[in-house]
Design an enzyme around this catalytic site. Sequence first.
Site, mmCIF file in Angstrom:
data_model
loop_
_atom_site.group_PDB
_atom_site.id
_atom_site.type_symbol
_atom_site.label_atom_id
_atom_site.label_comp_id
_atom_site.label_asym_id
_atom_site.label_seq_id
_atom_site.Cartn_x
_atom_site.Cartn_y
_atom_site.Cartn_z
ATOM 1 N N GLY A 65 0.796 -1.215 0.000
ATOM 2 C CA GLY A 65 0.000 0.000 0.000
ATOM 3 C C GLY A 65 0.825 1.260 0.000
ATOM 4 N N GLY A 80 2.720 4.632 1.949
ATOM 5 C CA GLY A 80 3.476 4.931 3.158
ATOM 6 C C GLY A 80 4.940 4.559 3.047
ATOM 7 N N ILE A 109 6.876 2.435 4.719
ATOM 8 C CA ILE A 109 7.295 1.031 4.746
ATOM 9 C C ILE A 109 7.064 0.352 3.401
ATOM 10 C CG2 ILE A 109 6.870 -1.219 5.804
ATOM 11 C CD1 ILE A 109 6.252 0.335 8.426
ATOM 12 N N GLU A 150 -4.772 -3.576 -4.118
ATOM 13 C CA GLU A 150 -5.921 -2.684 -4.090
ATOM 14 C C GLU A 150 -5.552 -1.278 -4.544
ATOM 15 O OE1 GLU A 150 -7.385 -2.804 -0.121
ATOM 16 O OE2 GLU A 150 -5.980 -1.316 0.619
ATOM 17 N N GLY A 196 -9.094 -2.566 2.899
ATOM 18 C CA GLY A 196 -8.889 -3.915 2.398
ATOM 19 C C GLY A 196 -7.914 -4.750 3.192
#
Length: 440
Positions: free
Chosen positions: A218, A220, A222, A241, A339
């Site tokens: 996703g 960010g 990290i 997603e 998700g």
Amino acid sequence: MGWEQEYQQKLVTAEKAASIIKSGDRVWAAGLMCVPIQVFEAISARKEELENVTMFSGLCMAPVDWMFGHMKGHLNYDCVFLGPLEKMFYSQGNITVNSYNFSHQNKLAKNVMKANVAIHEMTPPDEDGYMSFGPGGAYHGRYIADLADTVIVQVNRELPRVYGSKDCYLHVSDVNYIVEGDHGVPELPDMGGASDEDRKIAELISERIPDGACLQAGLGGIPNTVCELMEGRKDLGIHAELIPDGVVDLVEKGIVNCSKKNLHPGKIITPIAIGSSKIYNFVKDNPLCEFHPIAYVNDPRVIGQNDNLASIQSALMVDLTGQVASESIGHGMVSGTGGQFDFVMGANLSNGGQSFLALRAARAKKEGEAIKSRIVLEFPPGTVISTPRSIVQYIVTEYGIADLADKSIPERVKAMVSIAHPEAREQLMQQAKEAGLLAD
């Protein structure tokens, strides 16, 4: 009559389109980067004429007036995912948050939203009269438009056209009103580089991702850093997603080619591309990227069809038994359901799948303060449990990886304490003993 003539017949001003909205309507209002700004401004200008209109949207990357408290009772905002802008205005009292897994998007649209008006932003028609939803509209595809009685679209020539399933497009004949309004596609602000803690977490995760894996990473520090650390990997795929800017580098370096994917081989599968112009330019007319509705992409049964699915997601807090909180701290909302559960479950169903839930071990502290551990015995009252401990696999902090899959409670506690901040470990062990979580 050809679609060109039909287009001209349906062409109206933003004000005319806004006049279609009446009190009591339930309106799907496109969010993310696909915000039809001119139409929304015209609707907001009618505030005093409208009562109890419900606007359904989420993660709007441009401010809309129904985020403000003074709109309550006129244009009420039912938010499907709390983004940074919604979070800023949440305390004003006109935003309600709907808690649901993204895989249930179509179910939510049909049984709960029941929108009678759908408003979308779209690209200009192609030579056959089909308009694309762009890099964010496939979140819901055409499903909501098909359910609505009235469909209004704003055509934005700056919105990139994307490839995908039939759900990525609407034909001119499928809509009732067309507004032309160009504007720049909203971009995410540069959040700066990853912290030392985030980089260490990313290193721990990246070491476990094999060649040929299928990634879900996703937004960010990290996830972005994990993408950076994939240098030297081969034949990675993506089923996610959303895809951020970091995906572009992976493709350009030949690291991602999707050749080993079981499902949709040779294709990056996603409903959303989000970030800067870098990702928008990448997905524009790019057949490598195939957009599908989020209800399909996030279905755990679909996710699990790809072997070696590696899901990398963030958490706010985790308790000693492995329950994961990613939406709120106490009753204070921070994000949406989204998700996370879908991809943790999907990784469980994947042959060789791995699910990583990452967080820094402690919140930043001021000088002289005690450490504020994000690994806790118990959550503050009201905290939302986003992922139950029964399906959690790996919890990752900068101090290590706790493998919780199918472990007993005492095993979970010891593993979680081992990755907590060193200053918090003794207290956590004592709390666990006093709570009866550890055998004598």
